[in-house]
Design an enzyme around this catalytic site. Structure first.
Site, PDB file in Angstrom:
ATOM      1  N   LYS A   1       0.841  -1.201   0.000  1.00  0.00           N
ATOM      2  CA  LYS A   1       0.000   0.000   0.000  1.00  0.00           C
ATOM      3  C   LYS A   1       0.873   1.247   0.000  1.00  0.00           C
ATOM      4  O   LYS A   1       1.761   1.400   0.855  1.00  0.00           O
ATOM      5  CB  LYS A   1      -0.850   0.018   1.271  1.00  0.00           C
ATOM      6  CG  LYS A   1      -2.302  -0.332   1.055  1.00  0.00           C
ATOM      7  CD  LYS A   1      -2.997  -0.346   2.392  1.00  0.00           C
ATOM      8  CE  LYS A   1      -4.437   0.026   2.279  1.00  0.00           C
ATOM      9  NZ  LYS A   1      -5.104  -0.018   3.582  1.00  0.00           N
TER      10      LYS A   1
HETATM   11  O1  G3P Z   1      -6.726   1.918   5.140  1.00  0.00           O
HETATM   12  C1  G3P Z   1      -7.696   2.734   4.561  1.00  0.00           C
HETATM   13  C2  G3P Z   1      -9.065   2.536   5.166  1.00  0.00           C
HETATM   14  O2  G3P Z   1      -9.349   1.187   5.231  1.00  0.00           O
HETATM   15  C3  G3P Z   1      -9.188   3.226   6.472  1.00  0.00           C
HETATM   16  O3  G3P Z   1     -10.441   3.043   7.040  1.00  0.00           O
HETATM   17  O4  G3P Z   1     -11.956   3.243   8.936  1.00  0.00           O
HETATM   18  O5  G3P Z   1      -9.650   4.174   9.137  1.00  0.00           O
HETATM   19  O6  G3P Z   1     -11.323   5.284   7.679  1.00  0.00           O
HETATM   20  P1  G3P Z   1     -10.855   3.992   8.268  1.00  0.00           P
END
Ligand code: G3P
Length: 227
Positions: free
Chosen positions: A83
């Site tokens: 990533k």
């Molecule tokens: O890694 C990107 C995404 O999955 C993050 O999710 O819940 O931290 O906004 P969140």
């Protein structure tokens, strides 16, 4: 369409894989930080537990350092996808890694315009972050369909991965928007599988049933007992 689980927790992977909703896993530094022990060992264990792709994010900021860390992450297990942030330096890193046939997942893209250059590399996945903008009342579901149309228009093989799925509504919006992959956190699956209205409905039905005199319930409840 594939469903990934947004977690670094082995326990969550195990319980949700049984429900058939884990085609792959996405982690990020915050998710790995939540788990005990060495993050590299945790990533290795997650990659072993999942047959599909497992994303792991670089933590360095410099281009050279991101490339080196990305190569090392890809070496942790054959199913690791690296990533990389959707910014200027990330584009150079993505190009280098993709040229080495390392699968890249570009993360933290909020605007469909951020997909364009990465789609031309092309990278394996581009993560459009959905819930984080909705937190600020700036959600725009049309962004998902627009991102999908942009990838198609560019003839890019990059998959649109919709992330930051905070609730069941986000999950449905991502499906309707045409996401190729949706990464869902365990907390959202808990909201889906433990819907309070489902529990309430069952209680209502059971209360009415239990009000029947036992002799009238007997034959119905005995169905299947001898099988
Ligand atoms: O890694 C990107 C995404 O999955 C993050 O999710 O819940 O931290 O906004 P969140």
């Amino acid at each position: 369409m594939q469903l990934f689980l947004d977690t670094a927790s082995l326990a969550d992977i195990e319980r949700l894989a049984k429900l058939g909703v884990v085609d792959g896993v996405t982690t990020n530094p915050a998710l790995l930080a939540r788990e005990d022990g060495d993050p590299v060992a945790q990533l290795r264990a997650v990659a072993r537990a999942v047959a599909g792709p497992v994303s792991a994010q670089v933590t360095h900021e410099g281009e050279k350092e991101m490339v080196a860390q990305g190569r090392a992450l890809a070496d942790v297990a054959p199913n690791v996808v690296v990533k990389i942030p959707a910014h200027r330096a990330g584009l150079a890193v993505a190009k280098t890694l993709a040229a080495e046939r390392i699968d890249v997942n570009v993360t933290l893209a909020f605007d469909p315009a951020q997909l364009v250059a990465f789609a031309r590399v092309p990278v394996a996945y581009i993560s459009l972050i959905f819930g984080r903008t909705e937190d600020f009342g700036a959600g725009d579901r049309e962004r998902i369909a627009m991102a999908k149309r942009i990838l198609a228009q560019l003839g890019s093989p990059s998959k649109l991965l919709v992330a930051s799925i905070r609730n069941p509504g986000h999950l449905c919006a991502a499906i309707e928007g045409g996401a190729d992959v949706i990464t869902v956190p365990p907390s959202t699956w808990d909201l889906v599988f433990d819907h309070p209205f489902t529990a309430r409905g069952l209680e209502d039905f059971q209360r009415s049933w239990n009000a029947l005199p036992e002799p009238r319930r007997r034959a119905y409840e005995a169905l299947g007992e001898e099988r």
